[in-house]
Scaffold this active site. Structure first.
Site, short mmCIF file in Angstrom:
data_model
loop_
_atom_site.label_atom_id
_atom_site.label_comp_id
_atom_site.label_asym_id
_atom_site.label_seq_id
_atom_site.Cartn_x
_atom_site.Cartn_y
_atom_site.Cartn_z
N SER A 69 13.93 24.26 -56.59
CA SER A 69 13.00 25.20 -55.97
C SER A 69 11.55 24.73 -56.03
CB SER A 69 13.19 26.57 -56.61
OG SER A 69 12.46 27.56 -55.92
N ASP A 283 12.18 24.74 -51.67
CA ASP A 283 13.49 25.04 -51.05
C ASP A 283 13.40 26.22 -50.10
OD1 ASP A 283 13.17 26.96 -53.04
OD2 ASP A 283 15.31 27.08 -53.47
N ASP A 285 12.48 29.47 -50.44
CA ASP A 285 12.86 30.84 -50.75
C ASP A 285 11.67 31.67 -51.21
OD1 ASP A 285 12.54 29.87 -53.33
OD2 ASP A 285 14.56 30.37 -54.01
N ALA A 377 5.90 38.89 -57.28
CA ALA A 377 4.53 38.53 -56.89
C ALA A 377 4.46 37.08 -56.42
CB ALA A 377 3.58 38.76 -58.05
N ASN A 378 5.40 36.24 -56.87
CA ASN A 378 5.39 34.82 -56.48
C ASN A 378 5.80 34.59 -55.03
OD1 ASN A 378 8.25 34.93 -56.41
ND2 ASN A 378 8.42 34.25 -58.52
N PRO A 503 9.64 34.82 -72.06
CA PRO A 503 10.19 33.47 -71.95
C PRO A 503 10.58 33.19 -70.50
CG PRO A 503 11.80 34.94 -72.96
CD PRO A 503 10.54 35.74 -72.79
N SER A 504 10.21 32.03 -69.98
CA SER A 504 10.56 31.68 -68.60
C SER A 504 12.07 31.52 -68.45
CB SER A 504 9.86 30.37 -68.21
OG SER A 504 10.36 29.88 -66.99
N THR A 506 13.15 29.63 -65.93
CA THR A 506 13.32 28.39 -65.16
C THR A 506 12.69 27.16 -65.83
OG1 THR A 506 11.32 28.93 -63.89
CG2 THR A 506 13.45 29.58 -62.95
#
Length: 548
Positions: A69, A283, A285, A377-378, A503-504, A506
């Site tokens: 991504s 990618d 999305d 929000a991303n 914690p992320s 990804t």
């Protein structure tokens, strides 16, 4: 399937895709994602799991997407797509993690155990669709996926380079032929065709300009828009940049994530004031919009802005078509700007649900409404419509009065232009352009709908990101002890101060978000909370600092 027939599982692993690392890898928010060099054995094993999952779903098609991504080019990843085009069922994430991490010697027996545990009928046919992004490591990983499918006698269909949402769409169509045709061309026919139908009904008026600049992040989305561009018949003039040529690196100083997090314009194009620009991620999305003003200051229109724009327009169409009884709701995460949440509840009068980060959580919550609009929000999000909504609007389009029929027909086209399976930058682009055209507004008028609170995001590296656990849709830290109290104390020192750490899902980092009345205050609060995370959760390396 008798034990002897599982021997090929080990043979493929040993001869072609051996596990060469002891690095533990976990199925996260969007599947497995790490350095591409660590992934070949994992992708092979996910080919096995996709076949098992297909047989658990009575032979329905499962998807496998090879992508990382918005991550930079050295990374890659793999995620599984369930039959309705949705993320893999959460209970299977632990199974995927277990299968990915066992030794080659234990792979055959573990595969057999999983088949028994999930009660898969291995006599059934199994179908797996495989797609990949433009990374140079993707073809090798896609080949490993095919071998995993073959090892358990499944049937693999390779789609080559496609956007992640295209593969989700094709999986959905393969399992539900009423949704569309499961090909890239079928995607264009439905999504782009619906947009062109809308444009023929909506004359360009007011301040709307048909020229749109698009940052392709040097990934697959720009390449697909280059194909689509030739079919738009002048309805939308796409000026594409960062298409992967001239040494441009995937997601490097460009793309939706770069623009959102750094709040800087991408490389690759000269900007003029108030020029409307959309940035996709690698990618395709995610999508965010932005423009520069007379003083070259960036104004970002992120997922919150897109969500409010789409929700307000669909609400208008529902009223105009006489279907206001259908319940529309909006789903956000803790990253949503506080100003957007207030605007949605106070001005739009639309109910809001807040959930944990990760599209699977937003998608699930959105399904509880007749029409669910969900966005992170991303810039990752879409709209989902219930069967009741579709049948109600279809009936009005045939039986309503003239004005109701007109609005209902527009809404049906809007539904067809929506990729309901997952956040889709290309579909979302067409939805946004539809609303701006319908209202005759430019990007500045869209931005002026409400004023965002200034915000800042930072990353903190700690010894183990799982040291941090959260509750309340990730807005509060449960551990380590004392961290939430410190965050509350820091927020209390700033007007409209709000911050959280999580914690992320990804990356191997902890993400810190902060917002306040001024940018300087938001920056300071983010830095202070990041410092608290570093100190109380076992920070490693350099202390967190604000980006230059």
């Amino acid at each position: 399937m008798p034990p002897s027939s599982l021997r090929v599982v080990y043979a493929f692993a040993r001869e072609m895709h051996p596990k060469t690392t002891d690095v533990f890898i976990q199925y996260g928010t969007a599947g497995f994602r790490t350095k591409a060099s660590l992934l070949e054995h994992v992708v092979y094993r996910m080919g096995l799991l996709a076949v098992i999952r297909s047989r658990c779903k009575n032979g329905r098609t499962i998807g496998m997407m090879i992508t990382a991504s918005h991550n930079l080019e050295p990374d890659n990843g793999v995620k599984l797509i369930d039959p309705d085009g949705e993320m893999l069922e959460q209970s299977w994430e632990a199974i995927a993690t277990r299968l990915a991490n066992v030794s080659d010697n234990d792979l055959e027996s573990t595969t057999g155990e999983i088949i028994k545990e999930v009660n898969a009928d291995m006599a059934l046919k199994a179908s797996v669709y495989i797609g990949m992004d433009t990374r140079y490591t993707s073809p090798r990983l896609a080949a490993a996926a095919v071998h995993g499918v073959m090892a358990l006698k499944g049937t693999a269909k390779e789609f080559g380079i496609v956007t992640t949402p295209m593969l989700h769409y094709c999986v959905k169509c393969r399992n539900d032929n009423t949704y569309g045709t499961p090909t890239e061309e079928g995607y264009y026919e439905k999504i782009v065709g619906a947009f062109k139908n809308i444009r023929q009904k909506l004359p360009v008026a007011g301040n709307y300009n048909t020229t749109l600049y698009v940052d392709g992040a040097n990934g697959v989305g720009g390449k697909k828009l280059n194909i689509i561009k030739k079919t738009l018949d002048g309805e939308l003039d796409l000026v594409l940049f960062n298409l992967g040529g001239n040494g441009g690196k995937l997601n490097l100083n460009c793309g939706a994530d770069f623009v959102k997090v750094s709040q800087k314009q991408p490389v690759g194009v000269e900007h003029v004031p108030y020029q409307r620009v959309a940035s996709l991620d690698g990618d395709a999305d995610r999508i965010v919009y932005y423009y520069l003003d007379d003083e070259s200051k960036m104004h970002l229109l992120d997922g919150d802005r897109i969500a409010t724009l789409l929700a307000s327009y669909v609400t208008e169409l529902l009223r105009a078509s006489g279907a206001a009884q259908l319940r529309l709701g909006l789903v956000q995460t803790a990253y949503a700007n506080g100003a957007s949440t207030r605007y949605i509840t106070d001005q739009l009068k639309v109910p809001v649900t807040c959930v944990k980060t990760g599209v699977k959580h937003l998608h699930h919550a959105a399904l509880s409404y007749d029409i669910g609009v969900y966005f992170e929000a991303n810039g990752h999000g879409t709209v989902v419509y219930s069967d009741v909504t579709k049948s109600t609007v279809s009936k009005i389009a045939q039986e309503g009065d003239t004005e109701q029929r007109k609005a209902a027909q527009l809404l049906l086209n809007f539904i067809d232009a929506t990729n309901e399976t997952v956040g889709d930058a290309i579909s979302d682009l067409f939805l946004v352009e539809t609303v701006l055209c319908a209202r005759g507004v430019d990007v500045r008028q869209w931005y002026e709908t409400y004023a965002d609170l200034p915000c800042r995001q930072l990353k903190v590296t700690i010894q183990d990101r799982n040291t941090i656990t959260t509750t309340d849709a990730e807005r509060k830290c449960v551990s380590p002890e004392g961290l939430q109290e410190r965050i509350d104390e820091l927020c209390g020192a700033y007007a409209s101060g709000r911050s959280f750490a999580r914690p992320s899902g990804t990356e191997d980092v902890v993400r810190v978000y902060a917002e306040a009345e001024t940018q300087e205050a938001a920056d300071k609060l983010a830095a202070e909370v990041a410092q608290a995370v570093f100190d109380l959760a076992g920070g490693v390396g350099d202390r967190p600092t604000l980006p230059a």
